[in-house]
Write a protein that holds these residues in place. Structure first.
Motif, PDB file in Angstrom:
ATOM      1  N   GLN A   1      17.377   3.557  -2.323  1.00 58.77           N
ATOM      2  CA  GLN A   1      16.908   2.351  -1.649  1.00 58.77           C
ATOM      3  C   GLN A   1      15.381   2.255  -1.665  1.00 58.77           C
ATOM      4  OE1 GLN A   1      20.479   2.767   1.573  1.00 58.77           O
ATOM      5  NE2 GLN A   1      18.665   1.786   2.306  1.00 58.77           N
ATOM      6  N   ILE A   2      14.746   2.989  -2.580  1.00 58.33           N
ATOM      7  CA  ILE A   2      13.293   2.991  -2.675  1.00 58.33           C
ATOM      8  C   ILE A   2      12.907   2.679  -4.120  1.00 58.33           C
ATOM      9  CG2 ILE A   2      11.187   4.367  -2.440  1.00 58.33           C
ATOM     10  CD1 ILE A   2      12.762   6.191  -0.514  1.00 58.33           C
ATOM     11  N   ILE A   3      11.929   1.788  -4.297  1.00 61.88           N
ATOM     12  CA  ILE A   3      11.383   1.559  -5.636  1.00 61.88           C
ATOM     13  C   ILE A   3       9.876   1.793  -5.592  1.00 61.88           C
ATOM     14  CG2 ILE A   3      13.197  -0.040  -6.360  1.00 61.88           C
ATOM     15  CD1 ILE A   3      11.188  -2.320  -5.958  1.00 61.88           C
ATOM     16  N   ASP A   4       9.348   2.237  -6.714  1.00 60.38           N
ATOM     17  CA  ASP A   4       7.916   2.471  -6.851  1.00 60.38           C
ATOM     18  C   ASP A   4       7.275   1.270  -7.529  1.00 60.38           C
ATOM     19  OD1 ASP A   4       7.884   5.125  -5.800  1.00 60.38           O
ATOM     20  OD2 ASP A   4       8.755   5.829  -7.676  1.00 60.38           O
ATOM     21  N   LEU A   5       6.205   0.758  -6.919  1.00 59.69           N
ATOM     22  CA  LEU A   5       5.423  -0.339  -7.489  1.00 59.69           C
ATOM     23  C   LEU A   5       3.953  -0.011  -7.273  1.00 59.69           C
ATOM     24  CD1 LEU A   5       7.200  -3.572  -6.165  1.00 59.69           C
ATOM     25  CD2 LEU A   5       7.192  -2.726  -8.495  1.00 59.69           C
ATOM     26  N   GLY A   6       3.112  -0.589  -8.098  1.00 59.69           N
ATOM     27  CA  GLY A   6       1.686  -0.407  -7.903  1.00 59.69           C
ATOM     28  C   GLY A   6       1.202  -1.151  -6.669  1.00 59.69           C
ATOM     29  N   ASP A   7       0.179  -0.628  -6.036  1.00 61.04           N
ATOM     30  CA  ASP A   7      -0.403  -1.292  -4.868  1.00 61.04           C
ATOM     31  C   ASP A   7      -0.918  -2.671  -5.255  1.00 61.04           C
ATOM     32  OD1 ASP A   7       0.124   0.985  -3.470  1.00 61.04           O
ATOM     33  OD2 ASP A   7      -1.954   1.607  -3.233  1.00 61.04           O
TER      34      ASP A   7
ATOM     35  N   ARG B   1       0.862  -1.186   0.000  1.00 53.01           N
ATOM     36  CA  ARG B   1       0.000   0.000   0.000  1.00 53.01           C
ATOM     37  C   ARG B   1       0.892   1.227   0.000  1.00 53.01           C
ATOM     38  NH1 ARG B   1      -3.766  -2.156   4.776  1.00 53.01           N
ATOM     39  NH2 ARG B   1      -4.989  -3.621   3.557  1.00 53.01           N
ATOM     40  N   GLY B   2       0.554   2.193  -0.781  1.00 57.40           N
ATOM     41  CA  GLY B   2       1.342   3.415  -0.824  1.00 57.40           C
ATOM     42  C   GLY B   2       2.314   3.465  -1.980  1.00 57.40           C
ATOM     43  N   GLY B   3       2.459   2.365  -2.716  1.00 62.58           N
ATOM     44  CA  GLY B   3       3.234   2.364  -3.949  1.00 62.58           C
ATOM     45  C   GLY B   3       4.738   2.399  -3.825  1.00 62.58           C
ATOM     46  N   LYS B   4       5.292   2.208  -2.632  1.00 66.96           N
ATOM     47  CA  LYS B   4       6.746   2.253  -2.469  1.00 66.96           C
ATOM     48  C   LYS B   4       7.235   1.066  -1.638  1.00 66.96           C
ATOM     49  CE  LYS B   4       7.285   7.253  -2.756  1.00 66.96           C
ATOM     50  NZ  LYS B   4       7.842   7.281  -4.075  1.00 66.96           N
ATOM     51  N   VAL B   5       8.399   0.532  -2.037  1.00 63.46           N
ATOM     52  CA  VAL B   5       9.079  -0.512  -1.271  1.00 63.46           C
ATOM     53  C   VAL B   5      10.416   0.079  -0.834  1.00 63.46           C
ATOM     54  CG1 VAL B   5      10.079  -2.824  -1.302  1.00 63.46           C
ATOM     55  CG2 VAL B   5       7.992  -2.365  -2.600  1.00 63.46           C
TER      56      VAL B   5
ATOM     57  N   LEU C   1      19.225  -0.538  11.884  1.00 62.11           N
ATOM     58  CA  LEU C   1      18.577  -0.752  13.170  1.00 62.11           C
ATOM     59  C   LEU C   1      19.392  -0.189  14.335  1.00 62.11           C
ATOM     60  CD1 LEU C   1      17.317  -4.410  12.661  1.00 62.11           C
ATOM     61  CD2 LEU C   1      15.973  -2.308  12.514  1.00 62.11           C
ATOM     62  N   MET C   2      20.710  -0.031  14.131  1.00 62.89           N
ATOM     63  CA  MET C   2      21.569   0.483  15.199  1.00 62.89           C
ATOM     64  C   MET C   2      21.324   1.965  15.463  1.00 62.89           C
ATOM     65  SD  MET C   2      24.990  -1.615  14.136  1.00 62.89           S
ATOM     66  CE  MET C   2      26.039  -0.927  15.391  1.00 62.89           C
ATOM     67  N   GLU C   3      21.042   2.729  14.398  1.00 66.76           N
ATOM     68  CA  GLU C   3      20.768   4.157  14.524  1.00 66.76           C
ATOM     69  C   GLU C   3      19.623   4.493  13.576  1.00 66.76           C
ATOM     70  OE1 GLU C   3      24.065   6.840  14.353  1.00 66.76           O
ATOM     71  OE2 GLU C   3      25.411   5.362  15.234  1.00 66.76           O
ATOM     72  N   TRP C   4      18.430   4.077  13.959  1.00 66.74           N
ATOM     73  CA  TRP C   4      17.265   4.178  13.078  1.00 66.74           C
ATOM     74  C   TRP C   4      16.833   5.623  12.865  1.00 66.74           C
ATOM     75  CZ3 TRP C   4      15.036   0.978   9.848  1.00 66.74           C
ATOM     76  CH2 TRP C   4      13.800   1.313   9.327  1.00 66.74           C
ATOM     77  N   THR C   5      16.542   5.953  11.608  1.00 60.73           N
ATOM     78  CA  THR C   5      15.892   7.209  11.251  1.00 60.73           C
ATOM     79  C   THR C   5      14.764   6.868  10.284  1.00 60.73           C
ATOM     80  OG1 THR C   5      17.240   7.646   9.301  1.00 60.73           O
ATOM     81  CG2 THR C   5      18.076   8.484  11.410  1.00 60.73           C
ATOM     82  N   HIS C   6      13.793   7.752  10.180  1.00 60.41           N
ATOM     83  CA  HIS C   6      12.675   7.514   9.271  1.00 60.41           C
ATOM     84  C   HIS C   6      13.061   7.780   7.820  1.00 60.41           C
ATOM     85  CE1 HIS C   6       9.585   6.644  12.222  1.00 60.41           C
ATOM     86  NE2 HIS C   6      10.134   7.570  12.994  1.00 60.41           N
ATOM     87  N   GLN C   7      14.122   8.529   7.603  1.00 60.12           N
ATOM     88  CA  GLN C   7      14.555   8.834   6.249  1.00 60.12           C
ATOM     89  C   GLN C   7      15.210   7.613   5.624  1.00 60.12           C
ATOM     90  OE1 GLN C   7      15.533  10.882   8.879  1.00 60.12           O
ATOM     91  NE2 GLN C   7      13.869  12.318   8.545  1.00 60.12           N
ATOM     92  N   CYS C   8      14.879   7.366   4.375  1.00 58.09           N
ATOM     93  CA  CYS C   8      15.488   6.268   3.622  1.00 58.09           C
ATOM     94  C   CYS C   8      16.056   6.877   2.342  1.00 58.09           C
ATOM     95  CB  CYS C   8      14.434   5.209   3.295  1.00 58.09           C
ATOM     96  SG  CYS C   8      15.090   3.733   2.489  1.00 58.09           S
TER      97      CYS C   8
END
Length: 61
Positions: free
Chosen positions: A26-32, A3-7, A15-22
């Motif tokens: 490292q992001i691909i767009d796919l259809g829901d 959902r949202g069209g992104k992987v 995980l050692m220093e987590w941030t919400h920014q990616c």
């Protein structure tokens, strides 16, 4: 289900220093929808898992 069209692909070390920014690379767009995912890889020439290791990822909707 996607959902949202992104992987987002995150490194285990994130995980050692987590941030919400990616990073955009490292992001691909796919259809829901639902996908069957196949991952293929081999141990790299160095013998160390993750050392410039190539992982092929296939999404079949």
């Amino acid at each position: 289900m996607l959902r949202g069209g992104k992987v987002y692909f995150r490194d285990l070390y994130d995980l050692m220093e987590w941030t919400h920014q990616c990073p955009e690379e490292q992001i691909i767009d796919l259809g829901d929808g639902f996908y069957h995912i196949t991952l293929c890889t081999n141990v790299p020439d160095s013998g160390i898992i993750g050392d410039n290791q190539v992982i092929n990822i296939y999404f079949n909707k």
